[in-house]
Design an enzyme around this catalytic site. Sequence first.
Site, PDB file in Angstrom:
ATOM      1  N   TYR A   1       0.849  -1.200   0.000  1.00 14.03           N
ATOM      2  CA  TYR A   1       0.000   0.000   0.000  1.00 14.03           C
ATOM      3  C   TYR A   1       0.887   1.254   0.000  1.00 14.03           C
ATOM      4  O   TYR A   1       0.542   2.288  -0.554  1.00 14.03           O
ATOM      5  CB  TYR A   1      -0.968  -0.023   1.190  1.00 14.03           C
ATOM      6  CG  TYR A   1      -2.176   0.864   0.987  1.00 14.03           C
ATOM      7  CD1 TYR A   1      -3.050   0.642  -0.079  1.00 14.03           C
ATOM      8  CD2 TYR A   1      -2.440   1.928   1.848  1.00 14.03           C
ATOM      9  CE1 TYR A   1      -4.159   1.452  -0.273  1.00 14.03           C
ATOM     10  CE2 TYR A   1      -3.544   2.742   1.670  1.00 14.03           C
ATOM     11  CZ  TYR A   1      -4.407   2.501   0.606  1.00 14.03           C
ATOM     12  OH  TYR A   1      -5.504   3.308   0.413  1.00 14.03           O
TER      13      TYR A   1
ATOM     14  N   LYS B   1      -3.417   8.497   2.814  1.00 15.15           N
ATOM     15  CA  LYS B   1      -4.645   8.272   3.596  1.00 15.15           C
ATOM     16  C   LYS B   1      -4.508   8.847   4.999  1.00 15.15           C
ATOM     17  O   LYS B   1      -5.487   9.350   5.570  1.00 15.15           O
ATOM     18  CB  LYS B   1      -4.992   6.780   3.657  1.00 15.15           C
ATOM     19  CG  LYS B   1      -5.477   6.184   2.336  1.00 15.15           C
ATOM     20  CD  LYS B   1      -6.709   6.860   1.781  1.00 15.15           C
ATOM     21  CE  LYS B   1      -7.375   6.048   0.670  1.00 15.15           C
ATOM     22  NZ  LYS B   1      -8.420   6.825  -0.031  1.00 15.15           N
TER      23      LYS B   1
END
Length: 262
Positions: free
Chosen positions: A156, A163
């Site tokens: 990720y 995020k």
Amino acid sequence: MGFLTGKHILITGVANKFSIAYGIAQAMRRQGAELAFIYQNNQFKGRVEELANKLDSKLTFPCDVTKDASITELFKKLKEKWPVFDGLVHSIAFAPRDQLCGDYVNTVTREGFAITHDISSYSFVAMAKACRHMLKKKSALLTLTYLGAERAIPNYNVMGLAKASLEANVRYMANAMGPQDIRVNGISAGPIRTLAASGIKNFRKMLNYYEVITPICRTITLEDIGNPAAFLCSDLAAGITGEILYVDGGFSIAAINELTLE
Ligand code: NAD
Ligand code: 0WE
């Protein structure tokens, strides 16, 4: 009468019928909301118009959030149809493909970092900034985030940092817009097979792992996210702002269960 009857909500992030934004739009329509949509570029135009139609909407507008002029143009066009409205769903994320696999430290680049943060975090406040003057009292803004913001999840990578920035954005936006009676929240969704998940290395394996760990013993569906998204954008959630709501079947609170011990 649904709990969103009379609300006008702008939906971003619909690419196809598997998009989380489309699940949210369906749930909001079930609750009586009137919807408008954006599409990233002409590649998505036809499909978004078709999906909008299914939800009784004729309002679709192009918008590429990397361009200020495109965001300004969107709200100029929307204003002709809706002088004021009640909410925005931000369901947009992007990192250059090469940033989403392998060793984080080796693969991250200055350019990859900048693009990822621009599209995945800045775009939320950029849109809020551009439409603030059109938002009615009791409006609500909502974005989509992922556990990778708080935990280091393989592959990720820089999306996780973006995020984390997006979640801080939710808190700062909530604090800034609260006095105007506008709420800002995020939903941290469990993994779902969407266009943004396609081609991610070992995604199937990750879903299998989630099924084993998750207290509800299954992965999340579009409806699982749509319903609480509709709630957060409604007056039922009038006391909730600056919050990240986990819609992950409990994955993030679990450690060891009976199955992992077998
Ligand atoms: P998706 O591919 O259906 O949606 C991503 C959307 O972002 C697309 O509609 C795309 O057009 C839009 N987009 C990208 N760049 C843009 C730009 N420059 N301008 C305008 N639009 C742009 O995938 P999804 O999984 O529905 O993703 C929606 C959100 O949900 C993302 O923020 C993603 O991080 C988040 N999320 C996804 C999952 C998952 O497992 N799928 C889990 C948690 C959170
Ligand atoms: O936020 C996301 C995915 C966002 C995303 C996906 C892509 C794929 C295509 C952003 N940029 C791109 N760029 C592309 O070129 N998710 C939460 C889904 C996801 O993506 C992962 C995950 C999960 C979950 C990537 C690695 C590990 C887990």
